[in-house]
Scaffold this motif. Structure first.
Motif, PDB file in Angstrom:
ATOM      1  N   LEU A 129      15.240  62.176  65.342  1.00  0.00           N
ATOM      2  CA  LEU A 129      14.029  60.923  66.159  1.00  0.00           C
ATOM      3  C   LEU A 129      12.770  60.504  67.253  1.00  0.00           C
ATOM      4  O   LEU A 129      11.926  61.024  67.120  1.00  0.00           O
ATOM      5  N   ALA A 130      13.847  61.942  68.444  1.00  0.00           N
ATOM      6  CA  ALA A 130      12.935  61.393  69.866  1.00  0.00           C
ATOM      7  C   ALA A 130      12.000  61.999  69.644  1.00  0.00           C
ATOM      8  O   ALA A 130      10.557  62.078  70.232  1.00  0.00           O
ATOM      9  N   LEU A 131      12.152  63.600  68.919  1.00  0.00           N
ATOM     10  CA  LEU A 131      10.756  63.997  68.725  1.00  0.00           C
ATOM     11  C   LEU A 131       9.943  64.093  67.450  1.00  0.00           C
ATOM     12  O   LEU A 131       9.128  64.157  67.831  1.00  0.00           O
ATOM     13  N   VAL A 132      10.496  63.305  66.397  1.00  0.00           N
ATOM     14  CA  VAL A 132       9.466  63.444  65.497  1.00  0.00           C
ATOM     15  C   VAL A 132       8.891  62.339  65.757  1.00  0.00           C
ATOM     16  O   VAL A 132       7.319  61.722  65.827  1.00  0.00           O
ATOM     17  N   ARG A 133       9.452  61.332  66.558  1.00  0.00           N
ATOM     18  CA  ARG A 133       8.927  59.689  66.330  1.00  0.00           C
ATOM     19  C   ARG A 133       8.074  59.087  65.493  1.00  0.00           C
ATOM     20  O   ARG A 133       6.807  59.346  65.220  1.00  0.00           O
ATOM     21  N   VAL A 137       9.802  53.892  65.492  1.00  0.00           N
ATOM     22  CA  VAL A 137       9.966  54.553  67.391  1.00  0.00           C
ATOM     23  C   VAL A 137       8.503  53.796  67.592  1.00  0.00           C
ATOM     24  O   VAL A 137       9.010  53.737  69.659  1.00  0.00           O
ATOM     25  N   ARG A 138       7.298  54.000  67.410  1.00  0.00           N
ATOM     26  CA  ARG A 138       6.209  54.016  68.149  1.00  0.00           C
ATOM     27  C   ARG A 138       5.700  52.626  68.264  1.00  0.00           C
ATOM     28  O   ARG A 138       5.378  52.396  69.380  1.00  0.00           O
ATOM     29  N   ARG A 139       5.800  51.892  66.693  1.00  0.00           N
ATOM     30  CA  ARG A 139       5.800  50.832  67.280  1.00  0.00           C
ATOM     31  C   ARG A 139       6.901  49.615  68.166  1.00  0.00           C
ATOM     32  O   ARG A 139       6.709  49.030  68.905  1.00  0.00           O
ATOM     33  N   GLU A 140       8.022  50.132  68.611  1.00  0.00           N
ATOM     34  CA  GLU A 140       9.005  50.102  69.204  1.00  0.00           C
ATOM     35  C   GLU A 140       8.663  50.400  70.968  1.00  0.00           C
ATOM     36  O   GLU A 140       8.939  49.612  71.592  1.00  0.00           O
TER      37      GLU A 140
END
Length: 292
Positions: A129-133, A137-140
């Motif tokens: 999840l951290a790599l794909v973003r 995740v981007r909104r947060e």
């Protein structure tokens, strides 16, 4: 009007190091929205008490109740997750991270897009999840970065213009400010500040006083260790005085300032009129005691 329920309640807190008792039966209460200062001569046990309260050290005896739960001896990360955050005597920052990223670290426990306590999420999934973003995740992260700017604005023009600079490039005073900003990003219920003006000059100290006054006005609950007693007297709702690990006085700033036991702890048996080197703890207490 009934007294406010304590947010922090310390009872009988004791810590021994061999034959030395650094903290001896400390009782301490801090109510929500209160600004309490802990003062005392060097070696009085102030930082040891903070270490015990924040989980960096374990007490030999006593209890620490925070927000209704007994947290004595729990890991510091668990206590921080409960909402008790602290800073240190010597500012600690991530030197190679930017100012913004240093502050973002403080907000990690509030992340919702990826939660380490999700039973269906494992370490590899978190890494993916951290790599794909994904969009969540981007909104947060975007929302948190805007919040970081708001937090840095509390410090005037000291940090915002440096938001993208690495922490190692900052002055000592600005590193201390970043450390406090990082703690604020966690939205602490209680903020422990260990000598936030240590090493600062008169101008920097005055700026920090205004910042802390602003946090107090916003309702932030604060427990402060500080040697600069003019700041303590101006900010505190109550003052607790330690000497040799024991509480020797507690109360309103005016009463504590004039307490004979406090004067003796700093000045010795010579009293207020005793000679002491300019700038020493003794002269600091003398000024705080004599002046309004």
């Amino acid at each position: 009007m009934p007294a406010a329920k304590p947010l922090l309640e310390v009872s009988g807190l004791t810590r021994r190091f061999g034959g030395l008792t650094a903290v001896a039966g400390l009782d301490l209460k801090v109510a929500e929205g209160e600004f309490v200062s802990v003062i005392g001569p060097n070696g009085a046990g102030k930082t040891t008490a903070f270490n015990l309260i924040s989980g960096l050290d374990k007490p030999d005896e006593g209890t620490v109740r925070f927000d209704g739960a007994d947290v004595a001896g729990r890991p510091p990360e668990a206590i921080a997750r409960a909402g008790l955050l602290r800073t240190f005597q010597h500012g600690r920052v991530f030197a190679n991270l930017s100012v913004a990223d240093n502050v973002l670290v403080g907000a990690h426990r509030r992340l919702k897009a990826v939660r380490p306590d999700w039973p269906v999420i494992g370490p590899l999934a978190e890494l993916a999840l951290a790599l794909v973003r994904p969009a969540s995740v981007r909104r947060e992260e975007e929302a948190l970065r805007e919040e970081v700017r708001e937090i840095l604005a509390i410090f005037g023009d000291r940090l915002l213009p440096r938001i993208d600079q690495p922490a190692y490039s900052l002055s000592y005073a600005n590193r201390r400010r970043v450390e406090i900003a990082r703690a604020l990003a966690a939205r602490p219920k209680l903020l422990l500040l260990d000598e936030p003006t240590a090493g600062m000059n008169q101008t920097e100290t005055a700026e920090m006083l205004e910042i802390l006054a602003g946090l107090k006005a916003r309702g932030q609950t604060i427990l402060l260790i500080e040697h600069k007693l003019d700041m303590v007297m101006r900010l505190s709702d109550r003052v607790v005085v330690l000497d040799d690990g024991k509480t020797i006085a507690e109360g309103l700033p005016q009463a504590v300032r004039n307490d004979p036991a406090v004067i003796e702890a700093y000045l010795g048996h010579g009293g207020v009129g005793a000679a002491s080197p300019a700038g020493s703890p003794a002269s600091a207490v003398e000024r705080a005691t004599v002046q309004a």
